[in-house]
Design an enzyme around this catalytic site. Structure first.
Site, mmCIF file in Angstrom:
data_model
loop_
_atom_site.group_PDB
_atom_site.id
_atom_site.type_symbol
_atom_site.label_atom_id
_atom_site.label_comp_id
_atom_site.label_asym_id
_atom_site.label_seq_id
_atom_site.Cartn_x
_atom_site.Cartn_y
_atom_site.Cartn_z
ATOM 1 C CD GLU A 173 92.143 39.643 39.935
ATOM 2 O OE1 GLU A 173 91.306 39.958 39.086
ATOM 3 O OE2 GLU A 173 92.706 38.526 39.952
ATOM 4 C CD GLU A 243 92.247 42.188 35.813
ATOM 5 O OE1 GLU A 243 91.458 41.229 35.629
ATOM 6 O OE2 GLU A 243 93.365 42.058 36.339
#
Length: 935
Positions: A173, A243
């Site tokens: 991320e 995710e």
């Protein structure tokens, strides 16, 4: 007959080590694969639970496991590496391989994961000039040393090395933090570090990429937007949801995170499939537990600390139990298996000739003359809606409000036979010489289906299924009811036998597909498991629930049932009442606060990392002399954990706000012993400011002041209060004045926005990003004595905190003593115990009653009546507790129990009596498990 889950699938993987991909999907062993991915962290459960959790993932239709690797677990102290026991991540990968599960490895070094410090070891904070997640030389030196330990474990288990690791992620991320040239340099450097250490499977990234990697997206909603974004970036690679957030984490003092219902979960999954993604990672599939001090801290306010449970409202609960979401995940993954080739080859299409009533939105995908429609209802009520497809074929399709129902349109279910139906196809498997189709529907619902073939279709055993055949017998219309009793019809098309089984919602939730040397189905079972010895066991589905075994279960199963399609009526769940462990009488020992605070002195308080501590408790003590009784405002210039304030051994306050904080304290004339008890509550796991010191580590001042700055701002002539909701962002900065009189220093803490100006000068806030919504900044240099003007852009409201703390340097408290409270406490009969007046240790023991062999119990500890502290079981730290919600019960792993003499120790900050603390089993513990086959 022995049966090992996933064995033949594993042989397929390792028999052809080539892994390819194109714009449509990953291709493994020459076959396109839709990746149903279960996010599971080996470090959030005892090793003894790995198999049960992984098997449950496999039984839910998952074919891949996604796991982080937590650096701070493996190198908790610098240079001391631990890859043994619960930390043996190589053994976890080997177990995935044994079970036929591919693996996506995410070694970090930063993992977030609501895990302390995002996976970094605490001692990295102590390194001079270190900067995290950058090209900082000192930081990368330790990162590459970590890679030298962890990457060989992953490397040797890649698919290219006859393992099942198919993808490795670079960092995590990073796009949320930085996307500039320096950020790309950092990411590319990590990429090269993986390649140089032998990683030769494809590299992936999520929410921020690196050159030569496949970028995925993390989200819960807005699938089509995320898909289009990835298409613009990388049109020629697979599209992964790296995710897909099945639930959410919880933090102390907040409501339970149960906002994502199973129905909404199913809808969002269908949105992902409809958009065209070819892989979905269910984050989390099993969350587990933040044992020890490993629960992290996240952004949004100053004091968002993770609870000990990481249940996440995931498909598998913290205890490994199936939930309603698990059944949803299983249903959708079985759907993707039944239509796997079509989903990966198909492309979006216009509605064309398809029509439906107003309020039902149709979107479709097509491939090779086959079509799949997604019918989304915007209606307020459930209904059965007519849908007309090409060639004038009209189906009646039941759709619930907000649901996305699927409609098969001439899908080839086997050579020469096409199916059009509004039922959810969860099974399309060859069982022996019979092609078996399983259609799921609602309880009491109906499924209208049309079969079309190149040859005549013959049928038998219609029962309650209404059939209508065309004159040439090549088209067969079926109207099936979804009863509790599975409905079955056998077709014959040329030389091919085809069986259709319709299940209602209750039974389809209890349908299990087992994949090994062949495919088998067990229908009507509440829960299923597969032992290491190959034995399949299950919990019966309820009174008068018929069970159906399909496929080759041997000539006789463990229950004596015939192997091919036998049906047996259950008499209901056989339950027992397990004996509960009985906690012995508690022994208590109070912490004598006044006897502490006499150790080595420091000029100012020091933090946990400065003192070489990863977690635990510190007691800060300082002596304060006063010439009269008075109430003073203490200002803490640097505090990052809640603190409990004692004066002369008596508690006065608990300080919840952190970063910088204040509290009122009553001081007496003469000598005052001021003490602060601080528990390490977790380091930031996601923030622009990773690596904050913990505890109290800056000067503390008396006789300061605190002003709430959220109210009394001006937007032009309009008075604005920032603790209230405002519908739209303000077009320009807001202004406010404040007075600075006798004090000469000031801190601004809370939801500061970039563009802050004081007395016309912009305040520099290096690296701050508004979404963080929390910062503390010293503004002393910008102030003047008397009236000061503050200007600040405000993009959103309400603000949880915006506070001005002022103090005078002459009020600094000096000569601090810092004590470490460890758990090496001795309980004896002579202990001087004063309960209810301060921090107290509590000790008890219990034995484990006999557990029947057909049970699978899960033990909980309910902490009723306690305040705040942590738990020890047989010397293992089970984590923090804080009875302000939402967590009430704490996991007691069965694997960490002994037959007799289990020691339970509770440390409670307020010294509360644990009279109401109790052990109990969860509801499923009393169920009996039956063997379906003999190994």
């Amino acid at each position: 007959m022995s049966y090992t889950l996933g064995n033949s699938e594993l042989q397929t993987i390792t028999g052809n080590t080539q892994l390819h991909y194109d714009a449509k999907s990953f291709i493994i062993g020459g076959k396109r694969v839709f990746l149903n991915i279960a996010s599971i962290h080996y470090f959030r459960m005892p090793r003894q639970e790995w198999r049960e959790v992984l098997v449950k993932a496999k039984l839910a239709g998952m074919n891949c496991v996604d796991t982080y690797f937590a650096w701070n677990v493996h190198e908790s102290e610098e240079g001391n590496w631990d890859f043994s026991g619960d930390n043996d991540c190589g053994a976890f990968l080997d177990l995935c391989s044994e079970l036929g599960l591919w693996v996506i490895a995410r070694p970090g070094p930063f993992i977030c994961a609501e895990w302390d410090f995002g996976g970094f070891p605490y001692w990295l904070k102590t390194k001079e000039k270190i900067q995290f997640r950058t090209d900082n030389e000192e930081y990368l030196r330790y990162v590459y040393r970590y890679f030298d330990q962890i990457i060989p474990i992953i490397h040797s288990r890649q698919i290219t090395q006859n393992g099942t690791v198919i993808l490795v992620q670079v960092e995590n991320e990073y796009g949320y933090l930085a996307g500039d040239a320096s950020g790309m340099s950092y990411m590319n450097g990590l990429r090269d570090a993986l390649l140089s250490r032998g990683i030769d499977v494809p590299l992936i990234t999520c929410e921020g990429g690196a050159e030569g990697t496949i970028e995925g997206a993390n989200f819960w909603s807005g699938a089509s937007v995320h898909y289009e974004k990835l298409m613009r970036k990388q049109p020629d690679v697979p599209k992964l949801v790296t995710e897909f957030w099945t639930g959410w984490f919880e933090h102390w003092g907040a409501p339970a995170a149960t906002q994502k219902t199973p129905d909404l979960y199913e809808k969002r999954l269908m949105e992902v499939i409809r958009a065209g993604f070819d892989g979905i990672s269910h984050y989390m599939f099993f969350g587990g537990t933040n044992f020890g001090g490993y629960g992290g801290r996240t952004v949004g306010s100053s004091d968002i600390f993770m609870v000990t449970s990481y249940d996440y409202d995931a498909p598998l609960s913290e205890y490994g139990r199936i939930t309603a979401k698990y059944r949803t995940a299983k249903k959708v993954s079985l759907f993707t298996q039944a239509l796997g080739e079509f989903l990966l080859e198909s492309v979006p299409m216009d509605k064309g000739e398809a029509r439906c009533v107003e309020g039902i939105d149709l979107q479709g995908r097509e491939w090779n003359g086959q079509k799949l429609w997604f019918a989304e209802s915007n209606k307020q009520e459930k209904g059965v809606f007519p849908v007309t497809l090409g060639s004038g074929r009209t189906l009646s399709v039941p759709i619930k409000p907000g649901q996305i129902a699927t409609i098969l349109d001439r899908i080839e279910v086997c050579p020469g036979l096409r199916l059009t139906s509004g039922g959810c196809l969860i099974g399309n498997d060859r069982l022996g010489d019979v092609q078996t189709l399983i259609l799921a529907g609602d309880d009491g619902g109906r499924t209208h289906a049309i079969f079309e073939a190149d040859q005549a279709i013959h049928y038998e055993n219609a029962g309650t299924i209404l059939l209508e055949s065309s004159s040439d017998a090549r088209t067969l219309r079926m109207d099936a009811f979804h009863f509790q009793t599975p409905q079955r019809i056998l077709l014959k098309v040329g030389g091919q036998r085809v069986e259709i089984i319709t299940l209602n919602g209750y039974m389809s939730d209890r349908a299990w597909k087992l994949q090994g040397d062949d495919v088998r189905w067990a229908i009507g079972w509440e829960d299923m498991n597969l032992g290491a010895d190959g034995c399949v066991s299950g919990v019966s589905g309820g009174t008068n629930c018929e069970t159906l075994l399909l496929g080759n279960w041997g000539s006789k199963s463990g229950n004596g049932w015939e192997h091919q399609g036998s049906t047996v009526r259950n008499s209901g769940n056989v339950t027992k009442s397990l004996l509960l462990p009985s906690i012995s009488e508690w022994k208590q020992k109070a912490v004598n606060l006044l006897a502490l605070g006499t150790g080595e002195l420091a000029e100012s308080p020091q933090g946990f990392a400065e003192l070489g501590l990863a977690f635990g408790y510190l007691l800060y003590s300082s002596d304060v002399e006063c010439d009269q009784d008075h109430v003073s405002t203490l200002v803490f210039s640097a505090i990052q954990d809640p603190a409990r304030l004692f004066v002369n051994g008596q508690e006065q306050a608990i300080i919840r706000q952190v970063g910088a904080a204040s509290t009122a304290v009553r001081l007496l004339k003469g000598h005052n012993k001021l003490q602060l008890l601080v528990q390490h509550m977790g380091s930031l796991n996601f923030s622009p400011y990773l690596g904050e010191e913990k505890g109290i580590f800056g000067p503390v001042y008396k006789d300061g002041s605190a002003v709430d700055l959220r109210r009394g701002w001006y937007y032009g002539e309009e008075v604005v209060h920032l603790d209230e909701v405002h519908a739209a962002p303000f077009a320009s900065a807001l202004t406010r004045t404040f007075e600075l009189m006798e004090n000469d220093h000031a801190l601004l803490v809370g939801a500061i926005c970039n563009g802050l100006r004081i007395n016309g000068t912009e305040v520099s806030i290096a690296g701050y990003q508004n979404w963080f919504a929390y910062h503390a900044v010293d503004i002393s240099a910008y102030l003047v004595k008397g009236s000061n003007i503050i200007e600040m852009p405000v993009a959103q409201s309400p603000l949880n905190r915006l506070e001005l703390l002022t103090y005078n340097g002459s009020g600094k408290l000096e000569n601090w003593s810092i004590d470490v409270l460890d758990d090496a406490v001795e309980f004896d009969e002579s202990s001087d115990s004063i309960i209810g007046t301060g921090p107290t240790w509590n000790r008890s023991t219990f034995d484990l009653p006999e557990i029947p062999s057909d049970s699978n119990p899960k033990l909980k500890l309910r902490m009723s009546g306690m305040s705040k502290g942590y738990l020890l079981l047989n010397g293992r730290n089970l984590g923090r507790y804080w009875q302000i919600g939402p967590q009430e019960d704490y996991k007691i792993p069965m694997a960490w129990l002994k037959k007799t003499g289990n020691e339970l120790i509770l440390f409670d900050e307020e010294g509360r009596m644990p009279d109401s603390v109790r052990l109990f089993y969860d509801e499923q513990s009393n169920r009996s498990w039956h063997t379906l086959n003999k190994a």
